[in-house]
Design a protein around this motif. Structure first.
Motif, PDB file in Angstrom:
ATOM      1  N   GLY A 110       0.814  -1.209   0.000  1.00 25.73           N
ATOM      2  CA  GLY A 110       0.000   0.000   0.000  1.00 25.73           C
ATOM      3  C   GLY A 110       0.841   1.249   0.000  1.00 25.73           C
ATOM      4  N   TRP A 111       1.835   1.295   0.899  1.00 21.62           N
ATOM      5  CA  TRP A 111       2.730   2.453   0.937  1.00 21.62           C
ATOM      6  C   TRP A 111       3.564   2.542  -0.346  1.00 21.62           C
ATOM      7  N   GLY A 112       3.904   1.408  -0.908  1.00 20.98           N
ATOM      8  CA  GLY A 112       4.663   1.430  -2.161  1.00 20.98           C
ATOM      9  C   GLY A 112       3.890   2.110  -3.271  1.00 20.98           C
ATOM     10  N   TYR A 113       2.601   1.790  -3.367  1.00 16.63           N
ATOM     11  CA  TYR A 113       1.767   2.438  -4.376  1.00 16.63           C
ATOM     12  C   TYR A 113       1.663   3.950  -4.134  1.00 16.63           C
ATOM     13  N   VAL A 114       1.553   4.321  -2.860  1.00 15.27           N
ATOM     14  CA  VAL A 114       1.458   5.745  -2.528  1.00 15.27           C
ATOM     15  C   VAL A 114       2.728   6.476  -2.949  1.00 15.27           C
ATOM     16  N   LEU A 115       3.875   5.906  -2.623  1.00 12.09           N
ATOM     17  CA  LEU A 115       5.148   6.548  -2.957  1.00 12.09           C
ATOM     18  C   LEU A 115       5.355   6.628  -4.467  1.00 12.09           C
ATOM     19  N   LEU A 116       4.989   5.572  -5.171  1.00 13.12           N
ATOM     20  CA  LEU A 116       5.106   5.592  -6.638  1.00 13.12           C
ATOM     21  C   LEU A 116       4.168   6.629  -7.246  1.00 13.12           C
ATOM     22  N   ALA A 117       2.985   6.783  -6.644  1.00 17.30           N
ATOM     23  CA  ALA A 117       2.051   7.792  -7.134  1.00 17.30           C
ATOM     24  C   ALA A 117       2.607   9.198  -6.925  1.00 17.30           C
ATOM     25  N   VAL A 118       3.261   9.421  -5.776  1.00 15.06           N
ATOM     26  CA  VAL A 118       3.874  10.729  -5.534  1.00 15.06           C
ATOM     27  C   VAL A 118       4.997  10.986  -6.528  1.00 15.06           C
ATOM     28  N   ALA A 119       5.798   9.967  -6.825  1.00 14.49           N
ATOM     29  CA  ALA A 119       6.871  10.113  -7.812  1.00 14.49           C
ATOM     30  C   ALA A 119       6.299  10.486  -9.175  1.00 14.49           C
ATOM     31  N   ALA A 120       5.216   9.796  -9.555  1.00 11.24           N
ATOM     32  CA  ALA A 120       4.567  10.125 -10.832  1.00 11.24           C
ATOM     33  C   ALA A 120       3.991  11.533 -10.812  1.00 11.24           C
ATOM     34  N   GLY A 121       3.491  11.960  -9.653  1.00 16.18           N
ATOM     35  CA  GLY A 121       2.966  13.315  -9.531  1.00 16.18           C
ATOM     36  C   GLY A 121       4.040  14.371  -9.729  1.00 16.18           C
ATOM     37  N   CYS A 122       5.247  14.111  -9.206  1.00 20.83           N
ATOM     38  CA  CYS A 122       6.357  15.055  -9.397  1.00 20.83           C
ATOM     39  C   CYS A 122       6.723  15.173 -10.869  1.00 20.83           C
ATOM     40  N   LYS A 123       6.768  14.034 -11.561  1.00 20.79           N
ATOM     41  CA  LYS A 123       7.077  14.061 -12.987  1.00 20.79           C
ATOM     42  C   LYS A 123       5.975  14.776 -13.769  1.00 20.79           C
ATOM     43  N   ALA A 124       4.717  14.514 -13.387  1.00 20.87           N
ATOM     44  CA  ALA A 124       3.610  15.161 -14.085  1.00 20.87           C
ATOM     45  C   ALA A 124       3.616  16.670 -13.865  1.00 20.87           C
ATOM     46  N   PHE A 125       3.917  17.085 -12.639  1.00 18.61           N
ATOM     47  CA  PHE A 125       3.972  18.523 -12.340  1.00 18.61           C
ATOM     48  C   PHE A 125       5.028  19.190 -13.209  1.00 18.61           C
ATOM     49  N   ASP A 126       6.203  18.554 -13.303  1.00 20.29           N
ATOM     50  CA  ASP A 126       7.289  19.110 -14.115  1.00 20.29           C
ATOM     51  C   ASP A 126       6.884  19.168 -15.583  1.00 20.29           C
ATOM     52  N   HIS A 127       6.185  18.146 -16.040  1.00 18.05           N
ATOM     53  CA  HIS A 127       5.798  18.098 -17.450  1.00 18.05           C
ATOM     54  C   HIS A 127       4.720  19.127 -17.780  1.00 18.05           C
ATOM     55  N   GLY A 130       5.989  22.671 -17.195  1.00 19.17           N
ATOM     56  CA  GLY A 130       7.145  23.001 -18.031  1.00 19.17           C
ATOM     57  C   GLY A 130       8.323  23.592 -17.286  1.00 19.17           C
ATOM     58  N   VAL A 131       8.589  23.133 -16.072  1.00 23.83           N
ATOM     59  CA  VAL A 131       9.686  23.712 -15.297  1.00 23.83           C
ATOM     60  C   VAL A 131      11.034  23.409 -15.956  1.00 23.83           C
ATOM     61  N   SER A 132      11.296  22.137 -16.252  1.00 26.57           N
ATOM     62  CA  SER A 132      12.572  21.774 -16.876  1.00 26.57           C
ATOM     63  C   SER A 132      12.690  22.350 -18.285  1.00 26.57           C
ATOM     64  N   ALA A 133      11.571  22.333 -19.042  1.00 24.22           N
ATOM     65  CA  ALA A 133      11.603  22.890 -20.390  1.00 24.22           C
ATOM     66  C   ALA A 133      11.902  24.389 -20.364  1.00 24.22           C
ATOM     67  N   ALA A 134      11.324  25.115 -19.389  1.00 26.00           N
ATOM     68  CA  ALA A 134      11.588  26.554 -19.265  1.00 26.00           C
ATOM     69  C   ALA A 134      13.040  26.808 -18.893  1.00 26.00           C
ATOM     70  N   TRP A 135      13.596  25.949 -18.063  1.00 31.12           N
ATOM     71  CA  TRP A 135      15.016  26.068 -17.690  1.00 31.12           C
ATOM     72  C   TRP A 135      15.892  25.986 -18.935  1.00 31.12           C
ATOM     73  N   MET A 136      15.625  25.004 -19.788  1.00 31.97           N
ATOM     74  CA  MET A 136      16.411  24.841 -21.004  1.00 31.97           C
ATOM     75  C   MET A 136      16.227  26.033 -21.950  1.00 31.97           C
ATOM     76  N   ARG A 137      14.993  26.535 -22.048  1.00 34.20           N
ATOM     77  CA  ARG A 137      14.757  27.698 -22.913  1.00 34.20           C
ATOM     78  C   ARG A 137      15.504  28.914 -22.404  1.00 34.20           C
ATOM     79  N   ASP A 138      15.513  29.123 -21.099  1.00 33.65           N
ATOM     80  CA  ASP A 138      16.226  30.269 -20.532  1.00 33.65           C
ATOM     81  C   ASP A 138      17.715  30.204 -20.871  1.00 33.65           C
TER      82      ASP A 138
END
Length: 226
Positions: A110-127, A130-138
């Motif tokens: 159960g906790w494993g699924y929660v942690l994996l979901a948070v990891a996916a949320g971090c990637k989704a937020f970045d995507h 556009g935080v990383s993409a904006a960094w590269m554009r700058d």
């Protein structure tokens, strides 16, 4: 080309522009266009001073844009590294926790699924934001503007050095060809700044619109009213 007086006037105008420049977080604002007096067409001193102010204005515009993108780059770099680091850490933890608890006879799926979901949320937020993409554009825009600014400065210096001892006396108007060449360099730098800034803004708008459409398609945002 302008003689020693014209070059010293350019340096003084550029120094004054740098000292008067202010940077403010938020929208990138262009410096005010310098006044071009009517006497510049007839008075040699005014002509040289006007060209110096135009050059200082173009350089100030470029330097202000470079400063803005470098400062914005630092913020985006911190945000991107934090999101990527959290995504990796939570993904590893999401895999390790169930394995670790299973080794001791427990159940941590159960906790494993929660942690994996948070990891996916971090990637989704970045995507989606556009935080990383904006960094590269700058980084790309700041380097391109610095390259163009240095190129224009070198060409201006080359014109001065090529003039050698045949510099125009301070009491005589510059040759039309020399004025056109200096104005062309000013226009080239100003146009490069606008082109790079407008291009980066268009990329940001396209990415933002694409992310918004994806969120609406996945039910994350309400559809806009027509």
């Amino acid at each position: 080309m302008a003689g020693h007086e014209g070059r010293s006037g350019t340096a003084q105008a550029a120094t004054a522009a740098r000292q008067g420049r202010t940077w403010r977080r938020g929208d990138l604002e262009a410096p005010p266009f310098p006044e071009v007096p009517e006497a510049a067409a007839a008075d040699p001193a005014v002509q040289r001073e006007t060209l110096a102010r135009l050059r200082a204005w173009a350089e100030q515009d470029a330097e202000a844009a470079i400063d803005w993108y470098l400062r914005d780059k630092r913020l985006k770099r911190v945000g991107s590294r934090l999101l990527q680091g959290f995504a990796i850490a939570f993904a590893v933890a999401g895999t390790a926790v169930p394995l670790g608890t299973a080794a001791y006879g427990g159940s941590g799926q159960g906790w494993g699924y929660v942690l994996l979901a948070v990891a996916a949320g971090c990637k989704a937020f970045d995507h989606f934001f556009g935080v990383s993409a904006a960094w590269m554009r700058d980084i790309t825009v700041a380097h391109a503007l610095r390259t163009e600014l240095n190129a224009v400065r070198l060409e201006w210096a080359a014109d001065v050095l090529r003039a050698g001892p045949r510099t125009d006396p301070p009491g005589r108007l510059l040759e039309p060809a020399d004025v056109e060449r200096q104005l062309a360099l000013v226009h080239r730098l100003a146009a490069a700044v606008r082109s790079h800034v407008d291009g980066e803004t268009a990329e940001w708008q396209a990415e933002f619109s694409s992310s918004t459409r994806q969120l609406q398609g996945q039910g994350g945002l309400p559809a806009a009213e027509r």
